[in-house]
Write a protein that holds these residues in place. Sequence first.
Motif, PDB file in Angstrom:
ATOM      1  N   SER A  37       0.783  -1.261   0.004  1.00 52.66           N
ATOM      2  CA  SER A  37      -0.033  -0.099   0.068  1.00 52.66           C
ATOM      3  C   SER A  37       0.832   1.233   0.083  1.00 52.66           C
ATOM      4  CB  SER A  37      -0.975  -0.024   1.420  1.00 52.66           C
ATOM      5  OG  SER A  37      -1.713   1.247   1.138  1.00 52.66           O
ATOM      6  N   TYR A  38       0.413   2.324  -0.229  1.00 54.33           N
ATOM      7  CA  TYR A  38       1.096   3.753   0.028  1.00 54.33           C
ATOM      8  C   TYR A  38       0.848   3.812   1.502  1.00 54.33           C
ATOM      9  CZ  TYR A  38       0.399   4.940  -4.983  1.00 54.33           C
ATOM     10  OH  TYR A  38       0.586   5.048  -6.444  1.00 54.33           O
ATOM     11  N   TRP A  39       1.858   4.217   2.157  1.00 58.82           N
ATOM     12  CA  TRP A  39       1.895   4.252   3.570  1.00 58.82           C
ATOM     13  C   TRP A  39       2.234   5.848   3.681  1.00 58.82           C
ATOM     14  CZ3 TRP A  39       5.332  -0.490   2.801  1.00 58.82           C
ATOM     15  CH2 TRP A  39       4.586  -1.711   3.018  1.00 58.82           C
ATOM     16  N   ILE A  40       1.136   6.483   4.352  1.00 63.16           N
ATOM     17  CA  ILE A  40       1.175   7.937   4.327  1.00 63.16           C
ATOM     18  C   ILE A  40       1.785   8.286   5.517  1.00 63.16           C
ATOM     19  CG2 ILE A  40      -0.454   9.807   4.758  1.00 63.16           C
ATOM     20  CD1 ILE A  40      -2.567   8.386   2.965  1.00 63.16           C
ATOM     21  N   GLY A  41       2.406   9.505   5.340  1.00 64.01           N
ATOM     22  CA  GLY A  41       3.038  10.229   6.538  1.00 64.01           C
ATOM     23  C   GLY A  41       2.467  11.377   6.922  1.00 64.01           C
ATOM     24  N   GLU A  42       1.961  12.219   5.779  1.00 60.22           N
ATOM     25  CA  GLU A  42       1.449  13.382   6.061  1.00 60.22           C
ATOM     26  C   GLU A  42       0.627  13.751   4.638  1.00 60.22           C
ATOM     27  OE1 GLU A  42       3.915  16.533   7.430  1.00 60.22           O
ATOM     28  OE2 GLU A  42       5.635  15.554   6.426  1.00 60.22           O
ATOM     29  N   THR A  43      -0.198  14.672   4.831  1.00 67.70           N
ATOM     30  CA  THR A  43      -0.953  15.417   3.597  1.00 67.70           C
ATOM     31  C   THR A  43      -0.969  16.826   3.949  1.00 67.70           C
ATOM     32  OG1 THR A  43      -3.353  15.202   4.555  1.00 67.70           O
ATOM     33  CG2 THR A  43      -2.317  13.438   3.330  1.00 67.70           C
ATOM     34  N   PHE A  44      -0.983  17.352   2.722  1.00 70.84           N
ATOM     35  CA  PHE A  44      -0.904  19.057   2.617  1.00 70.84           C
ATOM     36  C   PHE A  44      -1.975  19.562   1.757  1.00 70.84           C
ATOM     37  CE2 PHE A  44       3.515  17.298   3.253  1.00 70.84           C
ATOM     38  CZ  PHE A  44       3.934  18.272   4.183  1.00 70.84           C
ATOM     39  N   TYR A 120      -1.112  11.724  18.448  1.00 71.90           N
ATOM     40  CA  TYR A 120      -1.863  13.121  17.927  1.00 71.90           C
ATOM     41  C   TYR A 120      -2.364  12.978  16.691  1.00 71.90           C
ATOM     42  CZ  TYR A 120       0.293  15.631  21.985  1.00 71.90           C
ATOM     43  OH  TYR A 120       0.609  15.892  23.038  1.00 71.90           O
ATOM     44  N   VAL A 121      -3.564  13.240  16.378  1.00 78.35           N
ATOM     45  CA  VAL A 121      -4.036  12.967  14.932  1.00 78.35           C
ATOM     46  C   VAL A 121      -4.685  14.447  14.676  1.00 78.35           C
ATOM     47  CG1 VAL A 121      -4.521  10.589  15.339  1.00 78.35           C
ATOM     48  CG2 VAL A 121      -6.442  12.327  15.880  1.00 78.35           C
ATOM     49  N   SER A 122      -4.715  14.626  13.377  1.00 81.64           N
ATOM     50  CA  SER A 122      -5.198  15.746  12.569  1.00 81.64           C
ATOM     51  C   SER A 122      -6.341  15.332  11.488  1.00 81.64           C
ATOM     52  CB  SER A 122      -4.158  16.901  11.987  1.00 81.64           C
ATOM     53  OG  SER A 122      -3.586  16.025  11.002  1.00 81.64           O
ATOM     54  N   GLY A 123      -7.003  16.358  11.031  1.00 82.85           N
ATOM     55  CA  GLY A 123      -7.997  15.809  10.022  1.00 82.85           C
ATOM     56  C   GLY A 123      -7.512  15.746   8.847  1.00 82.85           C
ATOM     57  N   ASN A 124      -6.156  16.006   8.572  1.00 85.72           N
ATOM     58  CA  ASN A 124      -5.722  15.810   7.364  1.00 85.72           C
ATOM     59  C   ASN A 124      -4.800  14.423   6.773  1.00 85.72           C
ATOM     60  OD1 ASN A 124      -3.481  16.615   8.768  1.00 85.72           O
ATOM     61  ND2 ASN A 124      -2.626  17.707   7.121  1.00 85.72           N
ATOM     62  N   ASP A 125      -5.403  13.299   7.700  1.00 81.43           N
ATOM     63  CA  ASP A 125      -4.627  11.960   7.704  1.00 81.43           C
ATOM     64  C   ASP A 125      -3.331  11.977   8.177  1.00 81.43           C
ATOM     65  OD1 ASP A 125      -6.774  10.643   6.908  1.00 81.43           O
ATOM     66  OD2 ASP A 125      -6.512  11.038   4.744  1.00 81.43           O
ATOM     67  N   ALA A 260      -8.167  18.244  -4.690  1.00 78.86           N
ATOM     68  CA  ALA A 260      -7.067  17.662  -4.662  1.00 78.86           C
ATOM     69  C   ALA A 260      -5.996  17.948  -3.715  1.00 78.86           C
ATOM     70  CB  ALA A 260      -6.192  17.482  -6.017  1.00 78.86           C
ATOM     71  N   ARG A 261      -5.238  17.025  -3.275  1.00 76.48           N
ATOM     72  CA  ARG A 261      -4.115  17.479  -2.197  1.00 76.48           C
ATOM     73  C   ARG A 261      -3.043  16.873  -2.499  1.00 76.48           C
ATOM     74  NH1 ARG A 261      -6.790  15.070   3.291  1.00 76.48           N
ATOM     75  NH2 ARG A 261      -6.372  12.828   3.034  1.00 76.48           N
ATOM     76  N   GLU A 262      -1.883  17.068  -1.660  1.00 75.50           N
ATOM     77  CA  GLU A 262      -0.549  16.178  -1.949  1.00 75.50           C
ATOM     78  C   GLU A 262      -0.512  15.468  -0.606  1.00 75.50           C
ATOM     79  OE1 GLU A 262       3.595  16.274  -3.963  1.00 75.50           O
ATOM     80  OE2 GLU A 262       1.405  16.678  -4.385  1.00 75.50           O
ATOM     81  N   ALA A 263       0.063  14.146  -0.903  1.00 69.89           N
ATOM     82  CA  ALA A 263       0.405  13.159   0.075  1.00 69.89           C
ATOM     83  C   ALA A 263       1.633  12.713  -0.072  1.00 69.89           C
ATOM     84  CB  ALA A 263      -0.671  12.008   0.017  1.00 69.89           C
TER      85      ALA A 263
END
Length: 418
Positions: A37-44, A120-125, A260-263
């Motif tokens: 899978s894509y392992w997400i670190g953060e999104t912008f 900590y979590v935020s609304g942008n994954d 659209a956003r950057e991951a």
Amino acid sequence: DATRVGGFLGFATHLDTALRGAPGNTVVMRVRAQRPSYWIGETFNTWDGVSWKVPTKNVPTPLFSGSPFVVPPTVDTPVVASPVAGQSDLQTFYMAQSSPNLIFHADNAVDVWFPARNIYVSGNDTMVSPIALGPGAIYTVRSQVNTATPDELRAVTGTPASTESSSQARELKVDLQLPKPYGRVKALAEKITAKKTTTDAKVQALISWIGAHTHYSTDIPPLAPGADTVDEFLFGNRTGFCEQISTAMAVMLRSIDIPAREAVGYVPGSYNPITDLYEVQNKDAHAWVQVWFAHYGWQSFDPTAVVPLANPSPGATLFHDAGRALKALPLIPLGVVLFLAAATALVFSWRRQRPATWAIAVARRMERTGRRAGRPRETGETLSEYASVLDAMAGDASGTWASVAWLIEASAYGHHEP
């Protein structure tokens, strides 16, 4: 690199596309997962022409529930009458090097087993650790992957922001904002997608155009002061790596009113069948695009995967070096030297035309089979979609070509040839 994923330099509160670098082969972590899978670190979602940033108002929320930490749904979670089931995916991350305090995960994270009193979590994954993650750190994440099938995405119609709840519509406005009008970008995006009526069709058309008109390279000149990354990439040298490629696509989508956003994060890396672990290296750090689809939420797309390499061919390099040496050669053996150089170039050219990997060879065979059957592969059609068409034409209920397409994708992203 067969999948062209290198170039991303690190994780921080912003992503500066003006930076240049060469990621190495150091193993940063090993992952045991039920599927690649894509392992997400953060999104912008805030773009200023050079950098992606996290909004200052987006303050991470602490979770104190203890392991497993239960990640609450946010406005990013699709709200539908009958929610998409998705697939459960359990991942365990074994850190091999010091890491940023990000908790990587497959989307969407549901439970987190982590060696700390809170996270900590935020609304942008984005999920953040309160402690530094050094070599030997281990944590586990359970995700409910909501990746929709191509058929499901093709069935989504309507303007993305108009089909959601009011709270989601407000949030999606951020994912449509641009720092300036981007007139040329909008005109280009509208031209490419002129005959497309659905979000998925427009996304696939943009990916196909990027694959046909741009090149991948980590060896690109620095961004000039005051220049815009997207303008330079689309209307300048059209050469870049994953940051420039994915950013250009995100801005093109926003210019035609598609959120659209950057991951950023990692692709799986090479799979070790002995240890049953994916070995993730520095060069597997990656940036890609996420697009909002009504009822399905954020879906990942990787335009970098279709962009050809910009490195000079061995034949071109040979002729360049030979040309410099010809001036020093006597006239008598000149013909012999030219003949040998031409013959060598032909050999290199022939070798480059051969499939570089098992995945490429089998994908070409699938396309030849379809052409012989009177159904060539369409522009923008993914390999999985094409395989489903061939199976349907053959009346193959077992999905032979679909299984082959799955193996090809596993090979391309997991670097493991069956």
